[in-house]
Design a protein around this motif. Structure first.
Motif, short mmCIF file in Angstrom:
data_model
loop_
_atom_site.label_atom_id
_atom_site.label_comp_id
_atom_site.label_asym_id
_atom_site.label_seq_id
_atom_site.Cartn_x
_atom_site.Cartn_y
_atom_site.Cartn_z
N TRP A 188 0.83 -1.20 0.00
CA TRP A 188 0.00 0.00 0.00
C TRP A 188 0.87 1.25 0.00
N VAL A 189 1.94 1.25 0.79
CA VAL A 189 2.83 2.40 0.85
C VAL A 189 3.36 2.75 -0.55
N LYS A 190 3.65 1.73 -1.35
CA LYS A 190 4.15 1.97 -2.71
C LYS A 190 3.14 2.73 -3.56
N THR A 191 1.84 2.54 -3.27
CA THR A 191 0.81 3.23 -4.06
C THR A 191 0.63 4.67 -3.65
N ARG A 192 1.27 5.09 -2.55
CA ARG A 192 1.09 6.46 -2.04
C ARG A 192 2.13 7.42 -2.62
N HIS A 193 3.01 6.91 -3.48
CA HIS A 193 3.94 7.75 -4.24
C HIS A 193 4.74 8.70 -3.34
N GLY A 194 5.33 8.14 -2.30
CA GLY A 194 6.19 8.93 -1.42
C GLY A 194 5.47 9.65 -0.30
N ASN A 195 4.16 9.54 -0.23
CA ASN A 195 3.40 10.23 0.82
C ASN A 195 3.17 9.37 2.06
N ALA A 196 3.76 8.18 2.09
CA ALA A 196 3.62 7.32 3.26
C ALA A 196 4.90 6.51 3.43
N HIS A 197 5.19 6.16 4.67
CA HIS A 197 6.35 5.30 4.94
C HIS A 197 6.13 4.55 6.24
N ILE A 198 6.83 3.42 6.38
CA ILE A 198 6.75 2.60 7.58
C ILE A 198 7.90 2.98 8.50
N GLU A 199 7.58 3.24 9.76
CA GLU A 199 8.60 3.64 10.73
C GLU A 199 9.09 2.48 11.59
N GLN A 200 8.22 1.52 11.87
CA GLN A 200 8.57 0.45 12.80
C GLN A 200 7.91 -0.85 12.38
N LEU A 201 8.68 -1.92 12.42
CA LEU A 201 8.16 -3.26 12.19
C LEU A 201 8.44 -4.11 13.42
N GLY A 202 7.65 -5.14 13.60
CA GLY A 202 7.83 -5.99 14.77
C GLY A 202 6.48 -6.37 15.34
N ASP A 203 6.43 -6.53 16.67
CA ASP A 203 5.16 -6.86 17.32
C ASP A 203 4.15 -5.72 17.18
N LYS A 204 4.67 -4.51 17.01
CA LYS A 204 3.84 -3.33 16.75
C LYS A 204 4.37 -2.65 15.50
N THR A 205 3.49 -2.41 14.56
CA THR A 205 3.87 -1.76 13.29
C THR A 205 3.36 -0.33 13.28
N THR A 206 4.23 0.61 12.99
CA THR A 206 3.86 2.02 12.95
C THR A 206 4.17 2.59 11.58
N PHE A 207 3.21 3.34 11.03
CA PHE A 207 3.42 3.98 9.73
C PHE A 207 2.92 5.41 9.79
N VAL A 208 3.40 6.22 8.85
CA VAL A 208 3.00 7.61 8.72
C VAL A 208 2.50 7.82 7.30
N THR A 209 1.40 8.54 7.15
CA THR A 209 0.87 8.87 5.84
C THR A 209 0.42 10.31 5.83
N CYS A 210 0.65 11.01 4.72
CA CYS A 210 0.35 12.44 4.64
C CYS A 210 -0.43 12.76 3.38
N SER A 211 -1.16 13.87 3.41
CA SER A 211 -1.90 14.31 2.22
C SER A 211 -1.00 15.15 1.34
#
Length: 388
Positions: free
Chosen positions: A365-388
């Motif tokens: 999904w992040v790849k479809t956001r064309h640079g407007n989203a990225h994953i910050e943390q992987l593991g037992d808890k996954t954190t991502f950021v997405t922007c308009s």
């Protein structure tokens, strides 16, 4: 657009059930039909609403196994007065409410920043609602005076709300103030219950000719113009999953189990989609609210349905649904970033393989956001950021 037309849109596009008028969770629950049809051939004379109400009330009592404790106050209104009352019941959204919605919809890429969120939600309901029960005033408001087949069906839905309000209380503002999905989950319960009654009314009371007319009325409104599909998906969600959830309860434990659910309602969209999660007390796991890189505007959980809609706006439906199977819980925070919005969400899953599938879907999904989203943390808890 009717509740069932909203369901059709939602299920056809998102297949939510396979993994929701605008539902007014704090004040109003509404039945959505196009204008009463002029076509009455083969169904006999059309009674007035006042003439039809006693029979509909008796049916609702029988179907729900409960008696009205007091008469339901009904107010019939002309079209303009009805819309005015509908808007009054909803209340005008505050600037803060609008900003919070914008920060979520825009950041997730569900709506273009050019879309006026307050207007599209209003447009989705004003022209297509013919009746609603307001559980603050304890009144049932109806547009017009003629009890066509479609109107009678939707009145059975609304009277179910009035009946259950008298027994269990539907005005639960604390649910809507919660950061969890409690309000939406409760809405799925009450809409599923009312839809169960409406469906029974149509099949047990209306003749085949009358059911045909009711369907014509439902289709008369069409899709509200200029209302994005994702809005209809969210509006339709309680109507789409609620009936199956309620049917499961009744099949497993009868009406007593359904009544029990009003005292111990579902707590997440996952429990609505998968009733076994409700029966097994699979409640959302605690997730700490992530930090905002600015003044926090909104926080809470996107839930299974929010994340599913996010992923489906970029991924094939099957992959999005696989990624959300085993959702455990999440929390987000949003903030303004320059002229746009950003959102950070932390997600946990119920087991390791579920997290693997979620992370795989999220990466795609992040790849479809064309640079407007990225994953910050992987593991037992996954954190991502997405922007308009």
């Amino acid at each position: 657009m009717t509740a069932r037309r909203l369901i059709a849109v939602s299920v056809a596009v998102s297949a939510i059930v396979a993994v929701t008028g605008c539902t007014r969770t704090s004040v109003v629950v509404s039945g959505r039909f196009g204008p009463p049809s002029a076509a009455t051939g083969g169904i006999g004379p059309i009674p007035t609403i006042k003439q039809a109400l006693p029979g509909i009330e008796a049916f609702v009592e029988q179907e729900r196994g409960l008696k009205f404790k007091r008469p339901v106050k009904v107010k019939l209104l002309a079209a303009k007065a009805f819309v005015k009352q509908l808007d009054k019941g909803d209340g005008a959204p505050s600037k803060s409410d609008i900003e919070q919605s914008e920060s979520i919809f825009y950041s997730l890429g569900l709506l273009s920043p050019k879309v006026n969120i307050a207007k599209v939600f209003k447009d989705a309901g004003d022209d297509t609602t013919i009746g609603f029960y307001d559980f603050k005033t304890k009144r049932l408001y109806v547009r017009g005076t003629r009890a066509t087949p479609g109107v009678r069906a939707v009145l059975s839905h609304e009277l179910t709300h009035a009946l259950t309000d008298q027994w269990f209380g539907l005005n639960r503002p604390k649910l809507d103030k919660s950061n969890q999905e409690l309000g939406d989950a409760f809405t799925g319960l009450i809409e599923g219950d009312a839809e169960r009654t409406r469906i029974a009314y149509e099949h047990k009371v209306l003749t085949p000719a009358q059911r045909k007319i009711a369907e014509q009325e439902e289709n008369a409104g069409g899709r509200p113009p200029h209302v994005p599909l994702v809005i209809l998906e969210l509006i339709g969600f309680p109507y789409a999953v609620g009936p199956d959830f309620v049917d499961t309860l009744v099949e497993d434990g009868g009406i007593a189990e359904l009544n029990h659910a009003y005292r111990h309602p579902p707590t997440s969209s996952e429990q609505l989609i998968d009733p076994t999660a409700y029966e097994n007390h699979d409640n959302p796991k605690h997730v700490a609210t992530p930090a905002a890189d600015g003044t926090r505007v909104a926080h809470g959980d996107l839930g299974m349905i929010g994340l599913l809609l996010m992923l489906e706006h970029g991924l094939p439906r099957d992959e999005a649904q696989q990624a959300m199977t085993g959702w455990g819980g999440d929390q987000f925070a949003s903030w303004r970033s320059g002229s746009g919005w950003c959102l950070r969400d932390s997600v946990v899953m119920d087991y390791g393989l579920a997290m693997d599938a979620f992370q795989a879907g999220l990466k795609d999904w992040v790849k479809t956001r064309h640079g407007n989203a990225h994953i910050e943390q992987l593991g037992d808890k996954t954190t991502f950021v997405t922007c308009s």
